[in-house]
Design a protein around this motif. Structure first.
Motif, PDB file in Angstrom:
ATOM      1  N   MET A   1       0.823  -1.208   0.000  1.00  0.00           N
ATOM      2  CA  MET A   1       0.000   0.000   0.000  1.00  0.00           C
ATOM      3  C   MET A   1       0.859   1.262   0.000  1.00  0.00           C
ATOM      4  O   MET A   1       0.591   2.218  -0.731  1.00  0.00           O
ATOM      5  CB  MET A   1      -0.920   0.003   1.229  1.00  0.00           C
ATOM      6  CG  MET A   1      -1.745   1.284   1.367  1.00  0.00           C
ATOM      7  SD  MET A   1      -2.919   1.546   0.031  1.00  0.00           S
ATOM      8  CE  MET A   1      -4.199   0.397   0.516  1.00  0.00           C
ATOM      9  N   LEU A   2       1.933   1.279   0.804  1.00  0.00           N
ATOM     10  CA  LEU A   2       2.790   2.464   0.876  1.00  0.00           C
ATOM     11  C   LEU A   2       3.472   2.747  -0.456  1.00  0.00           C
ATOM     12  O   LEU A   2       3.616   3.904  -0.853  1.00  0.00           O
ATOM     13  CB  LEU A   2       3.831   2.298   1.983  1.00  0.00           C
ATOM     14  CG  LEU A   2       3.323   2.445   3.421  1.00  0.00           C
ATOM     15  CD1 LEU A   2       4.464   2.220   4.406  1.00  0.00           C
ATOM     16  CD2 LEU A   2       2.700   3.820   3.641  1.00  0.00           C
ATOM     17  N   THR A   3       3.884   1.685  -1.150  1.00  0.00           N
ATOM     18  CA  THR A   3       4.529   1.895  -2.445  1.00  0.00           C
ATOM     19  C   THR A   3       3.556   2.520  -3.435  1.00  0.00           C
ATOM     20  O   THR A   3       3.906   3.457  -4.168  1.00  0.00           O
ATOM     21  CB  THR A   3       5.057   0.558  -3.005  1.00  0.00           C
ATOM     22  OG1 THR A   3       6.126   0.094  -2.161  1.00  0.00           O
ATOM     23  CG2 THR A   3       5.586   0.721  -4.421  1.00  0.00           C
ATOM     24  N   ALA A   4       2.330   2.027  -3.477  1.00  0.00           N
ATOM     25  CA  ALA A   4       1.326   2.594  -4.380  1.00  0.00           C
ATOM     26  C   ALA A   4       1.050   4.053  -4.039  1.00  0.00           C
ATOM     27  O   ALA A   4       0.928   4.901  -4.940  1.00  0.00           O
ATOM     28  CB  ALA A   4       0.037   1.776  -4.303  1.00  0.00           C
ATOM     29  N   LEU A   5       0.976   4.365  -2.760  1.00  0.00           N
ATOM     30  CA  LEU A   5       0.759   5.755  -2.348  1.00  0.00           C
ATOM     31  C   LEU A   5       1.956   6.628  -2.722  1.00  0.00           C
ATOM     32  O   LEU A   5       1.792   7.797  -3.096  1.00  0.00           O
ATOM     33  CB  LEU A   5       0.503   5.820  -0.838  1.00  0.00           C
ATOM     34  CG  LEU A   5      -0.842   5.283  -0.354  1.00  0.00           C
ATOM     35  CD1 LEU A   5      -0.901   5.301   1.168  1.00  0.00           C
ATOM     36  CD2 LEU A   5      -1.994   6.097  -0.947  1.00  0.00           C
ATOM     37  N   ALA A   6       3.156   6.066  -2.607  1.00  0.00           N
ATOM     38  CA  ALA A   6       4.357   6.820  -2.987  1.00  0.00           C
ATOM     39  C   ALA A   6       4.360   7.111  -4.483  1.00  0.00           C
ATOM     40  O   ALA A   6       4.735   8.208  -4.918  1.00  0.00           O
ATOM     41  CB  ALA A   6       5.613   6.043  -2.587  1.00  0.00           C
ATOM     42  N   VAL A   7       3.938   6.138  -5.283  1.00  0.00           N
ATOM     43  CA  VAL A   7       3.868   6.349  -6.733  1.00  0.00           C
ATOM     44  C   VAL A   7       2.821   7.410  -7.056  1.00  0.00           C
ATOM     45  O   VAL A   7       3.064   8.322  -7.863  1.00  0.00           O
ATOM     46  CB  VAL A   7       3.537   5.028  -7.453  1.00  0.00           C
ATOM     47  CG1 VAL A   7       3.299   5.281  -8.942  1.00  0.00           C
ATOM     48  CG2 VAL A   7       4.666   4.026  -7.266  1.00  0.00           C
ATOM     49  N   LEU A   8       1.665   7.318  -6.420  1.00  0.00           N
ATOM     50  CA  LEU A   8       0.605   8.312  -6.640  1.00  0.00           C
ATOM     51  C   LEU A   8       1.069   9.698  -6.223  1.00  0.00           C
ATOM     52  O   LEU A   8       0.878  10.689  -6.950  1.00  0.00           O
ATOM     53  CB  LEU A   8      -0.645   7.909  -5.847  1.00  0.00           C
ATOM     54  CG  LEU A   8      -1.852   8.852  -5.955  1.00  0.00           C
ATOM     55  CD1 LEU A   8      -2.340   8.948  -7.388  1.00  0.00           C
ATOM     56  CD2 LEU A   8      -2.979   8.357  -5.040  1.00  0.00           C
TER      57      LEU A   8
END
Length: 324
Positions: free
Chosen positions: A1-8
């Motif tokens: 989840m954190l990686t996806a939020l970082a990409v966003l």
């Protein structure tokens, strides 16, 4: 989840702030590392075709592998210190891996100079974003170069980084940037790099093979959303997507040419050497400076499509894995 939020979050920061000149950028350090490694490897290996190819293979392994190891180690340490520190570092690197706003800004400067009728300034502006010689380009040549680089660099600077960021987080995204930077510095078919840069060029071809084709499909969809000729974009992409020495570079260029109904590419000079490149697309009308803005519109739409579909795919795969 954190990686996806970082990409966003990185995508949002790229849209808002682009690439501030004051901020140290990983690509700058990659470039310095490539130059240093090249100098060292050329001294270490014999100056023969076989020796240069061997040296090039070492470079093609060390730079992306080293980039991945360093960034993965730094992220692991940052997350160990505090989740907020790890997330902040990954957010920063996701932002720096993307180049959508910067590409649109630079091509927009080319358009502005052409609109003013200042051809020398337009040549200088386009020289910042293309590798070809620009000193003798006509206004049409400058326009073509800008449109081509917007389309091609959607794949290299947006779609492919997003693909690798969503697949493996900032370490894999920056490893891809290392491959792409290496190819842009040594992946030339001239006397100096024909052997030394061969492995780097082949690695870049492999890394971009799938992302470039996904990028072309996204560009065709964006063309339809922007009100351009998506049907012709599909037709020209199917016909001309391999009209380039690289198996990937004409993928988005052909989709863009078809969407706009213009002819792109063709012969060009690089470092004073003439390259008889084939044309892409049909010359239904002359290329116009406004085509730069049209390409930028498709660039933004394709970028949002890439982000949305990429995030959906990532969450879908994660949800499926949890069910297994």
């Amino acid at each position: 989840m954190l990686t996806a939020l970082a990409v966003l979050g990185g995508f949002g920061l790229d849209l808002l702030l682009a690439d501030p000149a004051w901020m140290p950028h990983p690509v700058v350090f990659m470039g310095r590392a490539i130059a240093a490694l090249e100098s060292w490897l050329r001294r270490l290996f014999p100056a023969t075709p076989a020796g240069e190819r061997a040296a090039g293979r070492v470079l093609a392994f060390v730079l992306p592998a080293g980039t991945f190891a360093l960034t993965a180690g730094a992220l692991a340490l940052a997350y160990r210190l505090h989740p907020a520190a790890g997330f902040g570092l990954e957010l920063l690197w996701c932002w720096q891996a993307l180049a959508l706003r910067g590409l649109a800004d630079e091509s927009g400067r080319v358009y502005a100079e052409l609109a003013r009728g200042d051809l020398p300034a337009a040549r200088k502006a386009v020289s910042r974003i293309v590798g070809r010689d620009t000193a003798a380009l006509s206004a049409e040549g400058v326009t073509k170069a800008a449109v081509e680089t917007v389309a091609e660099n959607f794949s290299d600077g947006v779609a492919a980084p997003l693909f690798y960021l969503l697949l493996g987080g900032a370490p894999l995204g920056l490893a891809y940037k290392a491959v792409n930077t290496m190819d842009s510095m040594v992946g030339y078919k001239n006397k100096r790099y024909i052997d030394f840069g061969r492995a780097a060029a082949h690695l870049d071809d492999a890394a971009n093979f799938l992302p470039s084709r996904l990028a072309a499909l996204l560009w065709i969809a964006a063309a339809g959303l922007a009100g351009f000729d998506a049907k012709n974009a599909w037709r020209i992409w199917r016909r001309d997507r391999l009209c380039h020495a690289s198996p990937n570079s004409a993928q988005t260029e052909s989709a863009c040419a078809g969407a706009l109904g213009v002819q792109l590419a063709g012969p060009a000079y690089y470092f004073g050497e003439y390259y008889a490149k084939p044309t892409i697309g049909d010359s239904a009308r002359p290329v116009q400076p406004a085509d730069i803005l049209r390409a930028d519109r498709m660039l933004y739409l394709a970028g949002f499509l890439a982000l949305g579909l990429g995030l959906a795919a990532r969450f879908g795969v994660l949800a499926l894995l949890r069910c297994l």
